[in-house]
Motif scaffolding. Structure first.
Motif, mmCIF file in Angstrom:
data_model
loop_
_atom_site.group_PDB
_atom_site.id
_atom_site.type_symbol
_atom_site.label_atom_id
_atom_site.label_comp_id
_atom_site.label_asym_id
_atom_site.label_seq_id
_atom_site.Cartn_x
_atom_site.Cartn_y
_atom_site.Cartn_z
ATOM 1 N N VAL A 190 0.847 -1.196 0.000
ATOM 2 C CA VAL A 190 0.000 0.000 0.000
ATOM 3 C C VAL A 190 0.884 1.249 0.000
ATOM 4 C CG1 VAL A 190 -1.732 1.309 1.292
ATOM 5 C CG2 VAL A 190 -1.831 -1.193 1.231
ATOM 6 N N ASP A 191 0.530 2.224 -0.833
ATOM 7 C CA ASP A 191 1.199 3.512 -0.817
ATOM 8 C C ASP A 191 0.154 4.624 -0.899
ATOM 9 O OD1 ASP A 191 0.359 3.504 -3.474
ATOM 10 O OD2 ASP A 191 2.359 3.149 -4.278
ATOM 11 N N ARG A 192 0.623 5.861 -0.829
ATOM 12 C CA ARG A 192 -0.291 6.993 -0.853
ATOM 13 C C ARG A 192 -1.154 6.987 -2.116
ATOM 14 N NH1 ARG A 192 -0.541 12.685 0.992
ATOM 15 N NH2 ARG A 192 1.262 12.326 2.341
ATOM 16 N N GLU A 193 -0.553 6.666 -3.239
ATOM 17 C CA GLU A 193 -1.287 6.686 -4.512
ATOM 18 C C GLU A 193 -2.469 5.731 -4.486
ATOM 19 O OE1 GLU A 193 2.201 8.794 -4.835
ATOM 20 O OE2 GLU A 193 2.047 6.675 -4.240
ATOM 21 N N LEU A 194 -2.271 4.549 -3.921
ATOM 22 C CA LEU A 194 -3.369 3.588 -3.846
ATOM 23 C C LEU A 194 -4.472 4.106 -2.935
ATOM 24 C CD1 LEU A 194 -4.670 0.845 -4.428
ATOM 25 C CD2 LEU A 194 -3.272 -0.130 -2.571
ATOM 26 N N LEU A 195 -4.099 4.680 -1.820
ATOM 27 C CA LEU A 195 -5.091 5.221 -0.886
ATOM 28 C C LEU A 195 -5.881 6.359 -1.524
ATOM 29 C CD1 LEU A 195 -2.893 5.268 2.348
ATOM 30 C CD2 LEU A 195 -4.771 3.679 1.855
ATOM 31 N N VAL A 196 -5.180 7.252 -2.211
ATOM 32 C CA VAL A 196 -5.851 8.372 -2.871
ATOM 33 C C VAL A 196 -6.795 7.855 -3.953
ATOM 34 C CG1 VAL A 196 -5.495 10.380 -4.367
ATOM 35 C CG2 VAL A 196 -4.063 10.063 -2.346
ATOM 36 N N TRP A 197 -6.362 6.830 -4.696
ATOM 37 C CA TRP A 197 -7.216 6.248 -5.747
ATOM 38 C C TRP A 197 -8.485 5.661 -5.124
ATOM 39 C CZ3 TRP A 197 -9.510 1.672 -6.972
ATOM 40 C CH2 TRP A 197 -9.995 1.535 -8.273
ATOM 41 N N CYS A 198 -8.323 4.909 -4.030
ATOM 42 C CA CYS A 198 -9.491 4.318 -3.366
ATOM 43 C C CYS A 198 -10.440 5.407 -2.868
ATOM 44 C CB CYS A 198 -9.043 3.439 -2.201
ATOM 45 S SG CYS A 198 -8.204 1.908 -2.669
ATOM 46 N N ARG A 199 -9.883 6.451 -2.348
ATOM 47 C CA ARG A 199 -10.701 7.570 -1.856
ATOM 48 C C ARG A 199 -11.448 8.242 -3.009
ATOM 49 N NH1 ARG A 199 -13.245 10.017 2.549
ATOM 50 N NH2 ARG A 199 -12.896 12.279 2.587
ATOM 51 N N ALA A 200 -10.755 8.494 -4.097
ATOM 52 C CA ALA A 200 -11.357 9.208 -5.225
ATOM 53 C C ALA A 200 -12.429 8.388 -5.925
ATOM 54 C CB ALA A 200 -10.272 9.617 -6.213
ATOM 55 N N HIS A 201 -12.231 7.056 -5.982
ATOM 56 C CA HIS A 201 -13.160 6.191 -6.716
ATOM 57 C C HIS A 201 -14.155 5.480 -5.795
ATOM 58 C CE1 HIS A 201 -9.868 6.771 -9.613
ATOM 59 N NE2 HIS A 201 -10.782 6.559 -10.542
ATOM 60 N N GLU A 202 -14.115 5.830 -4.501
ATOM 61 C CA GLU A 202 -15.009 5.214 -3.520
ATOM 62 C C GLU A 202 -14.945 3.693 -3.597
ATOM 63 O OE1 GLU A 202 -18.918 6.841 -3.718
ATOM 64 O OE2 GLU A 202 -18.261 8.888 -3.373
#
Length: 287
Positions: A190-202
């Motif tokens: 897990v990295d920041r990019e994955l977390l941000v993607w999950c947040r943005a795409h719900e």
């Protein structure tokens, strides 16, 4: 403003912003509640300057620090929060270092956006959370020398803060911050990019759920260290702290119940559960 009115203003801040903690404070002996509300109100005031700024937060924190200079210098206070805080500091002989450490962590939020490991995060959590537990110790009272209870008090603040980091990960990302150590997350892919993607795409991701589950397990270990210190408090303070611990640790149960799919929902302990725990505490907690 009369001192009792200043304390009343602090109580309103606590009731509005810290509902779970405020419920627990109702279990404190009456003489300890005003100081607890004053300490909460000061911390909340500083936190709002950073998280919801209406002007330059560095300038605002500087002004807050100068107010502390005056407070510890014995100057009269007109702001209700500082008026109540001044009385609390005097009454319980609270150390300036604890407030300086808190403001240091608030300033870290202005420049530091992530932490590589728990050692680095520890500098932040000491000032942002552990010192709150240490400030509270004289208010709560102990049945042993205070230094013996200090590690558990600091651990309780840390435990609450780590729970906040897990619960509020989505909101913190929106502010550009990632408190969960990147090295711990990387072990699960897990990295920041994955977390941000999950947040943005719900969306969620099994790697994220596993990482958060592991961090929650670590968080529970900190709660165990904190809980060991409850019998060291004066008897009349134990039910309050035990209730706060149980309720906040219950957030971890809710996170697990949602399988750590929490990037796009705010998890909390239900009102029914909060009232049940508080009601049980009024019957007497046994150490």
């Amino acid at each position: 403003m009369r001192l009792e009115d200043a304390y009343r203003a602090c109580r309103r801040i606590n009731a509005h912003h810290g509902k779970t903690f405020f419920l627990a404070t109702r279990l404190l002996p009456a003489h300890a509640r005003p100081a607890t509300h004053a300490l909460y109100a000061f911390a909340r005031t500083a936190d709002e300057l950073v998280d919801n700024p209406e002007r330059d937060p560095e300038t605002a924190l500087g002004e807050l620090e100068r107010q502390l200079d005056k407070l510890f210098g014995g100057d009269p206070q007109t702001d209700p929060v500082f008026q109540a805080l001044a009385d609390t500091v005097r009454r319980y002989a609270l150390e300036r270092e604890l407030f300086d450490a808190f403001l240091h962590s608030m300033r870290m939020d202005l420049t530091v956006t992530e932490y590589p490991d728990f050692a680095a995060l520890g500098e932040y959590t000491y000032g942002s959370a552990s010192v709150i537990g240490l400030q509270m110790l004289p208010v709560l009272g102990t049945v042993v020398p205070r230094q013996e209870a200090a590690p558990s008090a600091a651990a309780l603040g840390e435990a609450f803060q780590l729970t906040n980091f897990l619960r509020d990960i989505g909101e913190d990302l929106d502010r550009g911050r990632l408190y969960l150590p990147t090295g711990e997350l990387a072990a699960f892919g897990v990295d920041r990019e994955l977390l941000v993607w999950c947040r943005a795409h719900e969306r969620t991701d099994p790697r994220v759920r596993r990482a958060l589950g592991s961090l929650a397990a670590r968080n529970r270990a900190v709660y165990r260290r904190a809980e060991a210190g409850i019998p060291l408090l004066r008897k009349e303070s134990r039910s309050c702290i035990h209730t706060a611990l149980v309720l906040y640790r219950g957030i971890l149960d809710e996170l697990a119940r949602h399988e750590f799919d929490v990037l796009n929902r705010r998890v909390s302990v239900s009102l029914v559960r909060r009232m049940r725990v508080a009601a049980g505490a009024t019957l007497g907690w046994r150490s």
